[in-house]
Design a protein around this motif. Structure first.
Motif, PDB file in Angstrom:
ATOM      1  N   ALA A 301     -15.326   0.741 -21.653  1.00 37.67           N
ATOM      2  CA  ALA A 301     -14.412   1.881 -21.540  1.00 37.67           C
ATOM      3  C   ALA A 301     -14.245   2.576 -22.890  1.00 37.67           C
ATOM      4  CB  ALA A 301     -13.064   1.404 -21.015  1.00 37.67           C
ATOM      5  N   TRP A 302     -14.178   1.789 -23.947  1.00 33.55           N
ATOM      6  CA  TRP A 302     -13.997   2.377 -25.285  1.00 33.55           C
ATOM      7  C   TRP A 302     -15.212   3.203 -25.683  1.00 33.55           C
ATOM      8  CZ3 TRP A 302     -16.846   1.570 -29.772  1.00 33.55           C
ATOM      9  CH2 TRP A 302     -16.298   2.083 -30.946  1.00 33.55           C
ATOM     10  N   SER A 303     -16.419   2.670 -25.421  1.00 37.77           N
ATOM     11  CA  SER A 303     -17.629   3.355 -25.853  1.00 37.77           C
ATOM     12  C   SER A 303     -17.843   4.665 -25.111  1.00 37.77           C
ATOM     13  CB  SER A 303     -18.846   2.445 -25.650  1.00 37.77           C
ATOM     14  OG  SER A 303     -19.006   2.122 -24.286  1.00 37.77           O
ATOM     15  N   SER A 304     -17.292   4.784 -23.895  1.00 36.31           N
ATOM     16  CA  SER A 304     -17.461   6.022 -23.138  1.00 36.31           C
ATOM     17  C   SER A 304     -16.735   7.191 -23.788  1.00 36.31           C
ATOM     18  CB  SER A 304     -16.974   5.829 -21.696  1.00 36.31           C
ATOM     19  OG  SER A 304     -15.589   5.525 -21.683  1.00 36.31           O
ATOM     20  N   ASP A 305     -15.747   6.906 -24.627  1.00 35.85           N
ATOM     21  CA  ASP A 305     -14.985   7.961 -25.302  1.00 35.85           C
ATOM     22  C   ASP A 305     -15.455   8.187 -26.739  1.00 35.85           C
ATOM     23  OD1 ASP A 305     -13.421   8.220 -23.022  1.00 35.85           O
ATOM     24  OD2 ASP A 305     -11.963   6.731 -23.712  1.00 35.85           O
ATOM     25  N   GLU A 310     -20.736   6.471 -33.509  1.00 37.55           N
ATOM     26  CA  GLU A 310     -19.561   5.619 -33.701  1.00 37.55           C
ATOM     27  C   GLU A 310     -19.759   4.273 -33.027  1.00 37.55           C
ATOM     28  OE1 GLU A 310     -16.922   5.992 -35.558  1.00 37.55           O
ATOM     29  OE2 GLU A 310     -17.688   7.887 -36.307  1.00 37.55           O
ATOM     30  N   VAL A 311     -20.378   4.278 -31.850  1.00 39.20           N
ATOM     31  CA  VAL A 311     -20.605   3.034 -31.128  1.00 39.20           C
ATOM     32  C   VAL A 311     -21.537   2.122 -31.931  1.00 39.20           C
ATOM     33  CG1 VAL A 311     -21.605   2.001 -29.062  1.00 39.20           C
ATOM     34  CG2 VAL A 311     -20.180   4.054 -28.872  1.00 39.20           C
ATOM     35  N   PHE A 312     -22.646   2.677 -32.390  1.00 43.55           N
ATOM     36  CA  PHE A 312     -23.608   1.849 -33.121  1.00 43.55           C
ATOM     37  C   PHE A 312     -23.098   1.487 -34.507  1.00 43.55           C
ATOM     38  CE2 PHE A 312     -26.454   2.723 -29.746  1.00 43.55           C
ATOM     39  CZ  PHE A 312     -27.463   1.787 -29.829  1.00 43.55           C
ATOM     40  N   LYS A 313     -22.280   2.358 -35.095  1.00 40.89           N
ATOM     41  CA  LYS A 313     -21.713   2.025 -36.400  1.00 40.89           C
ATOM     42  C   LYS A 313     -20.827   0.789 -36.296  1.00 40.89           C
ATOM     43  CE  LYS A 313     -20.334   5.486 -38.811  1.00 40.89           C
ATOM     44  NZ  LYS A 313     -19.517   6.620 -39.318  1.00 40.89           N
ATOM     45  N   LEU A 314     -20.031   0.714 -35.226  1.00 38.48           N
ATOM     46  CA  LEU A 314     -19.160  -0.445 -35.034  1.00 38.48           C
ATOM     47  C   LEU A 314     -19.984  -1.704 -34.780  1.00 38.48           C
ATOM     48  CD1 LEU A 314     -16.470  -1.887 -34.522  1.00 38.48           C
ATOM     49  CD2 LEU A 314     -16.607  -1.094 -32.142  1.00 38.48           C
ATOM     50  N   LEU A 315     -20.946  -1.610 -33.851  1.00 36.12           N
ATOM     51  CA  LEU A 315     -21.731  -2.795 -33.511  1.00 36.12           C
ATOM     52  C   LEU A 315     -22.553  -3.280 -34.699  1.00 36.12           C
ATOM     53  CD1 LEU A 315     -22.980  -1.918 -29.910  1.00 36.12           C
ATOM     54  CD2 LEU A 315     -21.130  -3.457 -30.568  1.00 36.12           C
ATOM     55  N   GLU A 316     -23.165  -2.363 -35.431  1.00 38.35           N
ATOM     56  CA  GLU A 316     -23.966  -2.786 -36.581  1.00 38.35           C
ATOM     57  C   GLU A 316     -23.098  -3.415 -37.658  1.00 38.35           C
ATOM     58  OE1 GLU A 316     -26.157   0.609 -37.854  1.00 38.35           O
ATOM     59  OE2 GLU A 316     -27.772   0.310 -36.403  1.00 38.35           O
ATOM     60  N   SER A 317     -21.916  -2.854 -37.907  1.00 40.34           N
ATOM     61  CA  SER A 317     -21.017  -3.427 -38.913  1.00 40.34           C
ATOM     62  C   SER A 317     -20.575  -4.821 -38.501  1.00 40.34           C
ATOM     63  CB  SER A 317     -19.792  -2.527 -39.104  1.00 40.34           C
ATOM     64  OG  SER A 317     -20.183  -1.241 -39.544  1.00 40.34           O
ATOM     65  N   LEU A 318     -20.200  -4.977 -37.222  1.00 37.09           N
ATOM     66  CA  LEU A 318     -19.706  -6.262 -36.738  1.00 37.09           C
ATOM     67  C   LEU A 318     -20.808  -7.305 -36.712  1.00 37.09           C
ATOM     68  CD1 LEU A 318     -17.371  -7.867 -35.499  1.00 37.09           C
ATOM     69  CD2 LEU A 318     -18.093  -7.035 -33.252  1.00 37.09           C
ATOM     70  N   PHE A 319     -21.957  -6.957 -36.138  1.00 33.26           N
ATOM     71  CA  PHE A 319     -23.035  -7.928 -36.004  1.00 33.26           C
ATOM     72  C   PHE A 319     -23.688  -8.228 -37.345  1.00 33.26           C
ATOM     73  CE2 PHE A 319     -23.739  -6.629 -31.301  1.00 33.26           C
ATOM     74  CZ  PHE A 319     -22.593  -7.350 -30.959  1.00 33.26           C
ATOM     75  N   TRP A 320     -23.643  -7.293 -38.286  1.00 28.91           N
ATOM     76  CA  TRP A 320     -24.164  -7.591 -39.616  1.00 28.91           C
ATOM     77  C   TRP A 320     -23.325  -8.683 -40.280  1.00 28.91           C
ATOM     78  CZ3 TRP A 320     -22.536  -7.583 -44.694  1.00 28.91           C
ATOM     79  CH2 TRP A 320     -23.536  -7.664 -45.647  1.00 28.91           C
ATOM     80  N   GLU A 321     -21.998  -8.591 -40.115  1.00 27.68           N
ATOM     81  CA  GLU A 321     -21.132  -9.638 -40.662  1.00 27.68           C
ATOM     82  C   GLU A 321     -21.428 -10.977 -40.004  1.00 27.68           C
ATOM     83  OE1 GLU A 321     -19.276  -9.382 -43.150  1.00 27.68           O
ATOM     84  OE2 GLU A 321     -18.953  -7.229 -43.434  1.00 27.68           O
TER      85      GLU A 321
END
Length: 537
Positions: A301-305, A310-321
């Motif tokens: 639901a969050w990614s649809s907005d 922004e979606v990939f920036k969040l996932l890449e930042s999180l998964f990189w950590e």
């Protein structure tokens, strides 16, 4: 007098300091050599007695006139005594002239000095005797006589001739290096992709498999080229080396596994109706592993907005950590599926403490999520699930080969994640038992209700918590009248230690105290223990 006294005292030849002889009308440094005459040629104490001396008077310009050949003009010699006397001479073969007292050489030639000790050999045995040193320098006259520009002219001519030939080689070398650099970058990128997708042991086996497939093709090419060569040889022609088809590099073969630019892959040569397998799969059984699933709650639901960036920036930042933590704890990252991150311990390298290592890694991931939440404007929590057991791991070959895990363990781990709660880590009974064996009971809090897992029924699970943090989640409740266990007592004690209850006052407070006092002590159930603990507090 000093030189004579030193000869008599030390029984060795001695030199005087530089002298000006009375017969010389011009300044002409000279010296006297005193050589002792002993009583006898035989050895013995009496034979060493000095009974006389031989005195040799000489001028230093006569000595210097024979040290250099005539074709070396303009050499500067500095004659220096151990008592500080210095004289500068110009030497050109036998022509020796005194320039003056002191060191008068050109200091620009200091790095070309040549030093000679001008002494009698026997003087080296006595340190305080007068000694001489000769320092030889070139001069401007000497340099002008031998330094010319002809070598530079010849060199420039040779360079001009050479450059015409070398330019072609330099251009060729540049083109070769440029191509090699491109190939190296392609190989490096391909290697990084393969390394990130396949463990080392499986990756080597995948290379061996691909090479075994390429070998028959290469042999076939060689056979065809041999036939062509033989045919053309009959007609009086020969096939050049450049017509041969080189063997395909391994990295390019691996690229064909990852992108669909290669021909359709051949069907695996497996005879399922018999026990014989012509081509063995790349797979192994790992009996001791732990698997962690985690995903973001409400991510869809969050990614649809949000924008794709922004979606990939969040996932890449999180998964990189998470990747950094995986490297720190030596956890193998299996991969990601959307917003789901999957990690495993116990493979490809067996690990005795796989459950505890994955538990610590998951706690660290949970803390990292909180840090990212504080800096990133998102209203998302992550839930985690862990299960331990045996899995089959291997490379599923095809158009896009992947390293995969199969078995009930990975399915149960997925159920642990899907039935978990936001900001919570749910572990199965099997994982909890392994953690207890490693002395990590403090990390476990029993879940209050049983979870229903598809294909597994109702399961008893546990929450994994950091023992250094007080666990005060209101969702965690002990069922009414449940028998007290050691774990329950310890968990309630830890919980009570973190709860701050205000001192009751007034009628309401007195009523609460009277109600608690009226309850019987000697608690045998969790409810009774909690009431007793509250009253004691």
């Amino acid at each position: 007098q000093r030189a004579l006294d030193d000869m008599l005292t030390h029984n060795v030849p001695t030199l005087t300091a530089a002298l000006q002889l009375v017969q010389d009308t011009e300044t002409r440094p000279s010296g006297i050599l005193f050589y002792p005459v002993r009583a006898s040629f035989s050895e013995g104490s009496d034979a060493d007695e000095v009974v006389g001396s031989i005195s040799i008077v000489f001028s230093w310009d006569d000595v210097l006139s024979s040290i250099l050949p005539d074709y070396l003009p303009g050499i500067i010699c500095i004659l220096e005594t151990s008592i500080g006397q210095k004289y500068t001479y110009r030497v050109a073969g036998e022509d020796v002239s005194l320039i003056g007292d002191g060191d008068l050489h050109d200091s620009s030639y200091d790095d070309m000095v040549h030093i000679v000790n001008a002494n009698v050999e026997a003087l080296g045995n006595v340190e305080h005797l007068i000694t001489y040193q000769l320092r030889i320098y070139p001069s401007k006259e000497f340099e002008d006589n031998y330094v010319s520009h002809r070598p530079a002219i010849f060199t420039a001519g040779a360079v001009l001739i050479f450059m015409c030939t070398a330019a072609l080689f330099l251009l060729y070398d540049y083109l070769v290096r440029r191509r090699q650099s491109k190939l190296a970058k392609i190989a490096d990128r391909t290697s990084r992709i393969v390394n990130s997708m396949f463990p080392a042991a499986f990756r080597d086996r995948l290379f061996e498999h691909q090479e075994s497939q390429e070998k028959p093709k290469q042999e076939k090419r060689t056979s065809i080229m041999s036939t062509i060569t033989n045919a053309t040889s009959v007609e009086g022609k020969s096939c050049s080396d450049k017509d041969a088809i080189p063997q395909e590099p391994v990295y390019r073969s691996m690229t064909k596994f990852l992108i669909r630019t290669a021909p359709e892959p051949s069907k695996p040569d497996h005879n399922l109706s018999s026990n014989k397998i012509a081509e063995a799969p790349i797979a192994d059984l790992f009996t001791e592993t732990s698997i962690m699933f985690c995903d973001l709650v409400g991510f869809t639901a969050w990614s649809s907005d949000q924008t794709p960036n922004e979606v990939f920036k969040l996932l890449e930042s999180l998964f990189w950590e998470f990747d950094q933590l995986a490297a720190k704890y030596k956890v193998f990252k299996l991969g990601t599926i959307g917003d789901c991150y999957i990690a495993v311990t116990g493979l490809p390298e067996p690990m005795v403490d796989h459950a505890s290592v994955l538990a610590e890694f998951t706690i660290a991931c949970k803390q990292k999520v909180k840090e990212i939440q504080a800096s990133h404007p998102m209203n998302l929590d992550m839930r985690f699930g862990i299960h331990s057991g045996a899995v089959v791991a291997g490379i599923l070959r095809g158009q896009k080969s992947r390293f995969e895990l199969f078995g009930d363990t990975i399915n149960t781990a997925s159920r642990m994640e899907s039935t978990s709660r936001p900001d919570r880590i749910q572990v199965s009974q099997d994982t909890a038992d392994l953690l207890c064996e490693e002395g990590m009971e403090d990390w476990l809090v029993p879940r209050e209700d049983r979870v229903h897992a598809k294909g597994k029924g109702n399961l008893s699970t546990f929450w994994l918590v950091d023992p250094n943090e007080g666990f005060t989640n209101s969702d965690i409740k002990i069922p009414p009248n449940a028998p007290l266990r050691d774990k329950d007592l310890k968990s309630l004690e830890n919980t009570m230690a973190t709860i701050e209850i205000a001192q009751p006052s007034g009628d309401g407070g007195d009523e609460l105290l009277r109600s608690l006092s009226s309850l019987e002590e000697g608690a045998e159930s969790a409810d009774d223990y909690l009431v007793s603990a509250l009253k004691d507090h």
